[in-house]
Design a protein around this motif. Structure first.
Motif, PDB file in Angstrom:
ATOM      1  N   GLU A  20      10.367  -7.551 106.267  1.00 15.28           N
ATOM      2  CA  GLU A  20      10.595  -7.039 107.629  1.00 15.28           C
ATOM      3  C   GLU A  20      10.864  -5.539 107.629  1.00 15.28           C
ATOM      4  O   GLU A  20      10.276  -4.783 108.411  1.00 15.28           O
ATOM      5  N   ARG A  23       7.762  -3.451 106.716  1.00 16.30           N
ATOM      6  CA  ARG A  23       6.784  -3.405 107.813  1.00 16.30           C
ATOM      7  C   ARG A  23       7.249  -2.557 108.985  1.00 16.30           C
ATOM      8  O   ARG A  23       6.457  -1.850 109.599  1.00 16.30           O
ATOM      9  N   HIS A  24       8.543  -2.670 109.330  1.00 17.51           N
ATOM     10  CA  HIS A  24       9.007  -2.126 110.610  1.00 17.51           C
ATOM     11  C   HIS A  24      10.084  -1.052 110.508  1.00 17.51           C
ATOM     12  O   HIS A  24      10.492  -0.505 111.531  1.00 17.51           O
ATOM     13  N   GLY A  28      12.959  -0.657 113.733  1.00 14.48           N
ATOM     14  CA  GLY A  28      12.013  -1.634 114.242  1.00 14.48           C
ATOM     15  C   GLY A  28      12.222  -3.055 113.744  1.00 14.48           C
ATOM     16  O   GLY A  28      11.676  -4.002 114.314  1.00 14.48           O
ATOM     17  N   ALA A  29      12.984  -3.198 112.684  1.00 10.02           N
ATOM     18  CA  ALA A  29      13.227  -4.536 112.130  1.00 10.02           C
ATOM     19  C   ALA A  29      14.065  -5.358 113.099  1.00 10.02           C
ATOM     20  O   ALA A  29      14.903  -4.830 113.824  1.00 10.02           O
ATOM     21  N   ARG A  30      13.829  -6.656 113.090  1.00  9.01           N
ATOM     22  CA  ARG A  30      14.568  -7.553 113.962  1.00  9.01           C
ATOM     23  C   ARG A  30      15.215  -8.658 113.130  1.00  9.01           C
ATOM     24  O   ARG A  30      14.548  -9.343 112.348  1.00  9.01           O
ATOM     25  N   ARG A  33      13.591 -12.069 113.515  1.00 10.31           N
ATOM     26  CA  ARG A  33      12.404 -12.355 112.690  1.00 10.31           C
ATOM     27  C   ARG A  33      12.809 -12.656 111.252  1.00 10.31           C
ATOM     28  O   ARG A  33      12.210 -13.519 110.600  1.00 10.31           O
ATOM     29  N   TRP A 101      10.921   4.745 105.108  1.00  7.30           N
ATOM     30  CA  TRP A 101      11.628   4.369 106.340  1.00  7.30           C
ATOM     31  C   TRP A 101      13.052   4.926 106.319  1.00  7.30           C
ATOM     32  O   TRP A 101      13.556   5.412 107.334  1.00  7.30           O
TER      33      TRP A 101
END
Length: 192
Positions: A20, A23-24, A28-30, A33, A101
């Motif tokens: 996660e 990717r984000h 942006g990570a949740r 998810r 990131w």
């Protein structure tokens, strides 16, 4: 009745968080998810890892430790070390994504768990300094600067694969040639 395995749950959460965050990013990570992918509830994530920023710091810290253990700096074989570092990042592209990131999120600000990261780099710099003291690595460049330059040289091909492909080609022989070029550049950088 199902038996709970906290260690297995932590491992699933960790792996889901790696994916996660890679990717984000942090913002942006949740957590939803991560929980869904790990087949765990959100409360367990908070209980085991704290908030999202702490979870990200833990993920990156463990991934950096894996890199340090898998590919230790070797001043007696800089070309081999660079080759192993490039191979590691080709096999584990998530680490560089996590680092980028982190850079986007924090810039030059103090990082969570920074003191642990500093200790990690102090050991790597000391290894290069030892190589300088023994005369196998140039002392014309301070060891911390040298580590930064060598790491950047080795990592950039994985960080910007689109630039690598456009500039050097994408065929297997192009990749092999670029690896050889990066190792040659590293060898010249450390030459006495």
């Amino acid at each position: 009745m199902a038996v709970r395995d906290p260690e297995a749950t932590k491992a699933r959460i960790f792996e889901a968080a790696v994916t996660e965050f890679a990717r984000h990013g942090i913002a942006g990570a949740r957590i939803d998810r991560i929980a869904a992918e790990a087949k765990a509830n959100k409360q367990l994530i908070y209980a085991y890892f704290g908030n999202k920023a702490e979870l990200f710091a833990t993920v990156l810290e463990r991934k950096m430790l894996d890199l340090a253990e898998s590919v230790p700096v070797d001043p007696d074989d800089i070309e081999g070390w660079v080759d192993r570092l490039m191979d590691y990042h080709a096999a584990h592209p998530e680490l560089l994504r996590l680092l980028f990131w982190e850079g986007l999120e924090y810039g030059t600000e103090q990082l969570p768990h920074e003191s642990g990261r500093q200790e990690h780099y102090v050991r790597k710099v000391a290894t290069l300094k030892d190589g300088q003291d023994r005369g196998v690595v140039t002392d014309a460049i301070p060891p911390g600067d040298l580590l930064f330059l060598l790491t950047a040289l080795a990592n950039w091909t994985a960080v910007v694969p689109q630039m690598r492909r456009i500039l050097t080609g994408d065929a297997e022989e192009d990749t092999a040639r670029l690896h050889a070029s990066v190792k040659e550049a590293a060898r010249r950088l450390v030459a006495r």
